[in-house]
Scaffold this motif. Sequence first.
Motif, PDB file in Angstrom:
ATOM      1  N   ALA A 132       0.634  -3.954   1.433  1.00  0.00           N
ATOM      2  CA  ALA A 132       0.645  -4.139   2.889  1.00  0.00           C
ATOM      3  C   ALA A 132      -0.043  -2.972   3.587  1.00  0.00           C
ATOM      4  O   ALA A 132      -0.813  -3.172   4.529  1.00  0.00           O
ATOM      5  CB  ALA A 132       2.075  -4.284   3.397  1.00  0.00           C
ATOM      6  N   SER A 133       0.238  -1.748   3.133  1.00  0.00           N
ATOM      7  CA  SER A 133      -0.372  -0.562   3.731  1.00  0.00           C
ATOM      8  C   SER A 133      -0.104   0.650   2.849  1.00  0.00           C
ATOM      9  O   SER A 133       0.768   0.624   1.980  1.00  0.00           O
ATOM     10  CB  SER A 133       0.180  -0.308   5.134  1.00  0.00           C
ATOM     11  N   PHE A 187       0.258   4.966   3.352  1.00  0.00           N
ATOM     12  CA  PHE A 187       0.324   6.140   4.216  1.00  0.00           C
ATOM     13  C   PHE A 187       0.166   7.382   3.362  1.00  0.00           C
ATOM     14  O   PHE A 187       0.863   7.534   2.354  1.00  0.00           O
ATOM     15  CB  PHE A 187       1.673   6.247   4.921  1.00  0.00           C
ATOM     16  N   VAL A 194      -7.420  -2.843   2.370  1.00  0.00           N
ATOM     17  CA  VAL A 194      -6.031  -2.379   2.470  1.00  0.00           C
ATOM     18  C   VAL A 194      -5.941  -1.366   3.620  1.00  0.00           C
ATOM     19  O   VAL A 194      -6.694  -0.393   3.648  1.00  0.00           O
ATOM     20  CB  VAL A 194      -5.562  -1.734   1.148  1.00  0.00           C
ATOM     21  N   PRO A 195      -5.029  -1.571   4.585  1.00  0.00           N
ATOM     22  CA  PRO A 195      -4.884  -0.608   5.678  1.00  0.00           C
ATOM     23  C   PRO A 195      -4.343   0.730   5.157  1.00  0.00           C
ATOM     24  O   PRO A 195      -3.350   0.769   4.435  1.00  0.00           O
ATOM     25  CB  PRO A 195      -3.857  -1.256   6.604  1.00  0.00           C
ATOM     26  N   VAL A 196      -5.036   1.801   5.521  1.00  0.00           N
ATOM     27  CA  VAL A 196      -4.706   3.136   5.047  1.00  0.00           C
ATOM     28  C   VAL A 196      -4.751   4.108   6.226  1.00  0.00           C
ATOM     29  O   VAL A 196      -5.599   3.985   7.095  1.00  0.00           O
ATOM     30  CB  VAL A 196      -5.723   3.592   3.974  1.00  0.00           C
ATOM     31  N   THR A 197      -3.834   5.065   6.232  1.00  0.00           N
ATOM     32  CA  THR A 197      -3.862   6.101   7.263  1.00  0.00           C
ATOM     33  C   THR A 197      -3.448   7.442   6.676  1.00  0.00           C
ATOM     34  O   THR A 197      -2.788   7.486   5.632  1.00  0.00           O
ATOM     35  CB  THR A 197      -2.961   5.732   8.464  1.00  0.00           C
ATOM     36  N   HIS A 237       3.239   0.512   0.470  1.00  0.00           N
ATOM     37  CA  HIS A 237       4.153  -0.586   0.798  1.00  0.00           C
ATOM     38  C   HIS A 237       3.627  -1.815   0.076  1.00  0.00           C
ATOM     39  O   HIS A 237       2.573  -2.349   0.428  1.00  0.00           O
ATOM     40  CB  HIS A 237       4.189  -0.801   2.316  1.00  0.00           C
TER      41      HIS A 237
END
Length: 122
Positions: free
Chosen positions: A42-43, A45, A70-73, A93
């Motif tokens: 999902a993500s 971090f 894939v959303p990454v921060t 996640h």
Amino acid sequence: MIRGIRGATTVENDTEVEVMTAVELLLEEIIRNNDIDPEMVASVFFSATDDIRSVFPAKALRKFEGWTYVPVTCMQEIPVTNSLPSCIRVMLHVETTKSQREIEHVYQAGATVLRPDLSNKF
């Protein structure tokens, strides 16, 4: 079920090569040990202590095939007195059927002191 999978590592020197190498090794082990396919994620971090400034740790994930969408921060760790320096942490996640007990969290290099009960010794 979405589960969090944790990991952390440290570097001796804040250089792009050293940070990227350490994060790649950490991610490789997390992905392998937990049978993660990017479509399950999902993500992700990343956090780093304030002495890591050479590169965004998330850049290492982009070297892995299939992880483009894939959303990454990235974020900075809070500066707690006497906390572990030169530390990079990650939280994935992931959609999985594994129980909490079956998840394999990965702590490498100097970060093994953070969770000795979960650490892989190197």
